[in-house]
Design an enzyme around this catalytic site. Structure first.
Site, PDB file in Angstrom:
ATOM      1  N   GLY A  12       5.108   1.982  -5.517  1.00 19.48           N
ATOM      2  CA  GLY A  12       3.839   1.194  -5.768  1.00 19.48           C
ATOM      3  C   GLY A  12       3.739   0.204  -4.413  1.00 19.48           C
ATOM      4  O   GLY A  12       4.649   0.278  -3.401  1.00 19.48           O
ATOM      5  N   HIS A  41      -4.216  -3.509  -5.829  1.00 20.87           N
ATOM      6  CA  HIS A  41      -4.689  -2.692  -4.788  1.00 20.87           C
ATOM      7  C   HIS A  41      -5.669  -3.569  -3.884  1.00 20.87           C
ATOM      8  O   HIS A  41      -6.661  -4.105  -4.001  1.00 20.87           O
ATOM      9  CB  HIS A  41      -5.662  -1.621  -5.358  1.00 20.87           C
ATOM     10  CG  HIS A  41      -4.966  -0.744  -6.197  1.00 20.87           C
ATOM     11  ND1 HIS A  41      -5.152   0.559  -6.754  1.00 20.87           N
ATOM     12  CD2 HIS A  41      -3.378  -0.710  -6.478  1.00 20.87           C
ATOM     13  CE1 HIS A  41      -4.253   0.974  -7.527  1.00 20.87           C
ATOM     14  NE2 HIS A  41      -3.164   0.456  -7.354  1.00 20.87           N
ATOM     15  N   ARG A 142       0.720   4.851 -32.483  1.00 23.04           N
ATOM     16  CA  ARG A 142      -0.394   5.341 -33.369  1.00 23.04           C
ATOM     17  C   ARG A 142      -1.135   4.012 -33.807  1.00 23.04           C
ATOM     18  O   ARG A 142      -1.595   4.175 -35.271  1.00 23.04           O
ATOM     19  CB  ARG A 142      -0.334   6.513 -34.341  1.00 23.04           C
ATOM     20  CG  ARG A 142      -0.302   7.776 -33.437  1.00 23.04           C
ATOM     21  CD  ARG A 142       0.381   9.053 -34.098  1.00 23.04           C
ATOM     22  NE  ARG A 142       1.734   8.725 -34.606  1.00 23.04           N
ATOM     23  CZ  ARG A 142       2.402   9.473 -35.263  1.00 23.04           C
ATOM     24  NH1 ARG A 142       2.038  10.731 -35.276  1.00 23.04           N
ATOM     25  NH2 ARG A 142       3.828   9.286 -35.473  1.00 23.04           N
ATOM     26  N   GLN A 223       0.527   1.985  -9.536  1.00 18.99           N
ATOM     27  CA  GLN A 223       2.102   2.216  -9.227  1.00 18.99           C
ATOM     28  C   GLN A 223       2.350   3.364  -8.480  1.00 18.99           C
ATOM     29  O   GLN A 223       1.739   3.528  -7.609  1.00 18.99           O
ATOM     30  CB  GLN A 223       2.663   2.265 -10.795  1.00 18.99           C
ATOM     31  CG  GLN A 223       2.356   0.947 -11.558  1.00 18.99           C
ATOM     32  CD  GLN A 223       0.834   0.831 -12.279  1.00 18.99           C
ATOM     33  OE1 GLN A 223       0.517   1.930 -12.811  1.00 18.99           O
ATOM     34  NE2 GLN A 223       0.176  -0.023 -12.177  1.00 18.99           N
ATOM     35  N   LYS A 330       1.296   1.440   7.170  1.00 19.62           N
ATOM     36  CA  LYS A 330       1.897   0.485   7.623  1.00 19.62           C
ATOM     37  C   LYS A 330       3.029   0.938   8.785  1.00 19.62           C
ATOM     38  O   LYS A 330       3.980   0.224   8.954  1.00 19.62           O
ATOM     39  CB  LYS A 330       2.693  -0.239   6.548  1.00 19.62           C
ATOM     40  CG  LYS A 330       1.670  -0.770   5.641  1.00 19.62           C
ATOM     41  CD  LYS A 330       2.339  -1.604   4.498  1.00 19.62           C
ATOM     42  CE  LYS A 330       1.858  -3.058   4.881  1.00 19.62           C
ATOM     43  NZ  LYS A 330       2.081  -3.998   3.766  1.00 19.62           N
ATOM     44  N   ASP A 332       2.300   0.396  11.886  1.00 17.66           N
ATOM     45  CA  ASP A 332       2.258  -0.857  12.906  1.00 17.66           C
ATOM     46  C   ASP A 332       3.372  -1.836  12.553  1.00 17.66           C
ATOM     47  O   ASP A 332       3.825  -2.617  13.511  1.00 17.66           O
ATOM     48  CB  ASP A 332       0.808  -1.570  12.595  1.00 17.66           C
ATOM     49  CG  ASP A 332       0.371  -1.748  11.230  1.00 17.66           C
ATOM     50  OD1 ASP A 332       0.317  -0.907  10.424  1.00 17.66           O
ATOM     51  OD2 ASP A 332       0.138  -3.124  10.947  1.00 17.66           O
ATOM     52  N   VAL A 413      -2.477   2.065  10.761  1.00 22.04           N
ATOM     53  CA  VAL A 413      -2.012   1.204  11.768  1.00 22.04           C
ATOM     54  C   VAL A 413      -2.449  -0.349  11.480  1.00 22.04           C
ATOM     55  O   VAL A 413      -2.418  -0.987  12.598  1.00 22.04           O
ATOM     56  CB  VAL A 413      -2.313   1.821  13.203  1.00 22.04           C
ATOM     57  CG1 VAL A 413      -1.644   3.054  13.449  1.00 22.04           C
ATOM     58  CG2 VAL A 413      -3.831   2.034  13.271  1.00 22.04           C
TER      59      VAL A 413
END
Ligand code: GDP
Ligand code: IMO
Ligand code: MG
Length: 427
Positions: A12, A41, A142, A223, A330, A332, A413
């Site tokens: 995640g 997010h 259920r 996730q 990521k 960078d 980046v």
């Protein structure tokens, strides 16, 4: 190429929100198919930052219809506060569609999540405390409450009674808590009915008709692969299927319709909550990744556990999802290290193992076998094409691609929409 799945290839927080938002402008529908408001997010548009929990990231793209599929669990109070927050910032949310078959996270599901974790003590999962597991448990048992039940008070009351029967025994006799009253729960749930009504739709029909008309549908996972209830590091997982198959069951779309499956892959690894994590760092490098990468949970504010890239996991994600592409995010954050360790295999009880062991015991014993790749010090956040990257960064990406088993078609980046290098188009 009308139907794409975009999902997390690790534990995640790989940057799914950014990747979805990036494609949002060119797709007709963005669909959440599992999970709930355990997700966090982040989408950065210009100087505006949005944290989405339940709503699909496509909600920020005006031409796109956001859909909450049948496989999602919905906490209506969270949904409304998320909608209010976006409306206050001028975002139009009127196109949202929600499946009538999606299950509702009731207040007692949240209570059970919290007391169960407390009861587990040292053995806790480290859940987000949002009621996710207990709501899926009710679904499978259920005794779940679905959105459509809000429109028949008599059925709703009977269902809440059935759900609370056993739970009240448990709460009072095992957890030493007060019983929850049926009437109070029914009243709260009914109070959501009118506001939800305009959004409720037969989303299975809508999505399949859209696909027949060659509309572009993007399924956005919450996730990640290693948090999958079947394919993750059970029991330290979430209670749904973020893997590619989950898009089919959680949205009611057949596997023959899915044309592309994109795994979002961080250039290093993070994890929130308990459970095994072979490349986890407990030193200054771990602290530096956390600091530079801003690795703090969007939903619970917990510090994320950080470690080096794990190619064994990436290969596993390629396999269980049938990945066609990776979106590497990521990159960078890794700028400035002289050498970057990458886990290429595990050592388990003295033996080298190339693939993820199926045994939980073995995985708990797995020690990373590292290869050391040369780092770079140049700022890469302005890079627009692969050739703009320094040679060592290019080589790092190529090495990861080679080890992971699917082409890297985009590279992040920076957190912004435009801080992305596109290599192969996704559409
Ligand atoms: P998600 O749950 O997969 O959507 O990911 P999160 O939003 O929880 O965490 C990802 C974080 O990384 C967010 O803060 C994003 O804004 C940020 N991010 C995404 N892609 C990049 C990137 O390429 N570079 C940097 N520096 N940050 C990124
Ligand atoms: P996004 O979509 C990271 C983790 C929790 C816990 C486990 C079970 O932002 O990537 P749950 O509340 O789902 O029963 O908790 O799963 N977890 C996440 N970790 N990112 C997420 O979502 C997560 N959603 C749940 O920390 O370990
Ligand atoms: Mg997240």
């Amino acid at each position: 190429m009308p139907a794409l799945v975009l999902l997390g290839a690790q534990w995640g927080d790989e940057g799914k929100g950014k990747a979805t938002d990036l494609l949002g402008g060119s797709v007709d529908y963005v669909v959440r198919y599992q999970g709930g408001n355990n997700a966090g997010h982040t989408v950065v548009v210009g100087d505006q930052k949005y944290a989405l929990h339940l709503l699909p990231s496509g909600i920020l793209s005006p031409g796109c219809t956001p859909v909450i599929g049948n496989g999602v669990v919905v906490d209506p109070s969270v949904l409304f506060s998320e909608l209010n927050g976006l409306n206050d910032r001028g975002v139009d949310t009127s196109k949202l569609l929600i499946s009538g078959n999606a299950h509702i996270i009731t207040p007692y599901n949240v209570t059970v999540d919290k007391v169960t974790e407390r009861f587990l003590g040292k053995r806790k999962i480290g859940t987000t405390g949002r009621g996710i597991g207990p709501t899926y448990a009710d679904k499978i048992n259920r005794v779940g409450i679905r959105i459509q039940d809000l429109y028949d008070e008599s059925i709703l009351t009977q269902k809440v009674e059935a759900a609370l029967d056993g739970k009240n025994q448990l709460l009072t006799k095992v957890f030493n808590r007060r019983a929850i009253e049926v009437g109070q729960v029914v009243e709260e749930l009914l109070s959501y009915a009118d506001r939800l009504k305009p959004y409720v739709a037969d989303t299975v029909l809508v999505l399949n008709q859209a696909l027949e008309q060659d509309k572009v549908v993007l399924f956005e996972g919450g996730q990640g692969t290693l948090l999958d209830i079947d394919h993750g590091t059970y029991p330290f997982v979430t209670s749904s299927n973020p893997t590619a198959g989950g898009a089919c069951t959680g949205a009611g779309v057949g596997p023959t319709k899915i044309s592309r499956v994109i795994g979002i892959l961080k250039a290093y690894t993070t994890r929130v909550g308990s459970g095994p994590f072979p490349t986890e760092l407990f030193d200054e490098d771990g602290d530096a990744l956390r600091r530079i990468g801003g690795e703090r949970g969007v939903t619970t504010g917990r510090d994320r556990r950080c470690g080096w890239f794990d190619a064994v996991i990436a290969r596993y994600a390629t396999r269980v999802n049938g990945l066609t592409d990776f979106f590497l995010t990521k990159l960078d954050v890794l700028t400035g290290w002289e050498q970057i360790p990458v886990c290429v295999a595990y050592e388990i009880d003295g033996e080298r193992v190339e693939e993820l062991p199926y045994s939980q015991t073995d995985f708990h014993h797995a020690k990373p076998v590292y290869e050391y790749l040369p780092g770079w010090s140049e700022d890469i956040t302005k890079a627009k094409s692969f050739s703009d990257l320094p040679k060592n960064a290019q080589d790092y990406v190529k090495a990861l691609e080679e080890m992971s088993g699917a082409p890297i078609s985009a590279i992040g980046v920076g957190p912004g929409r435009d801080e992305t290098i596109e290599i192969n188009s996704f559409l």
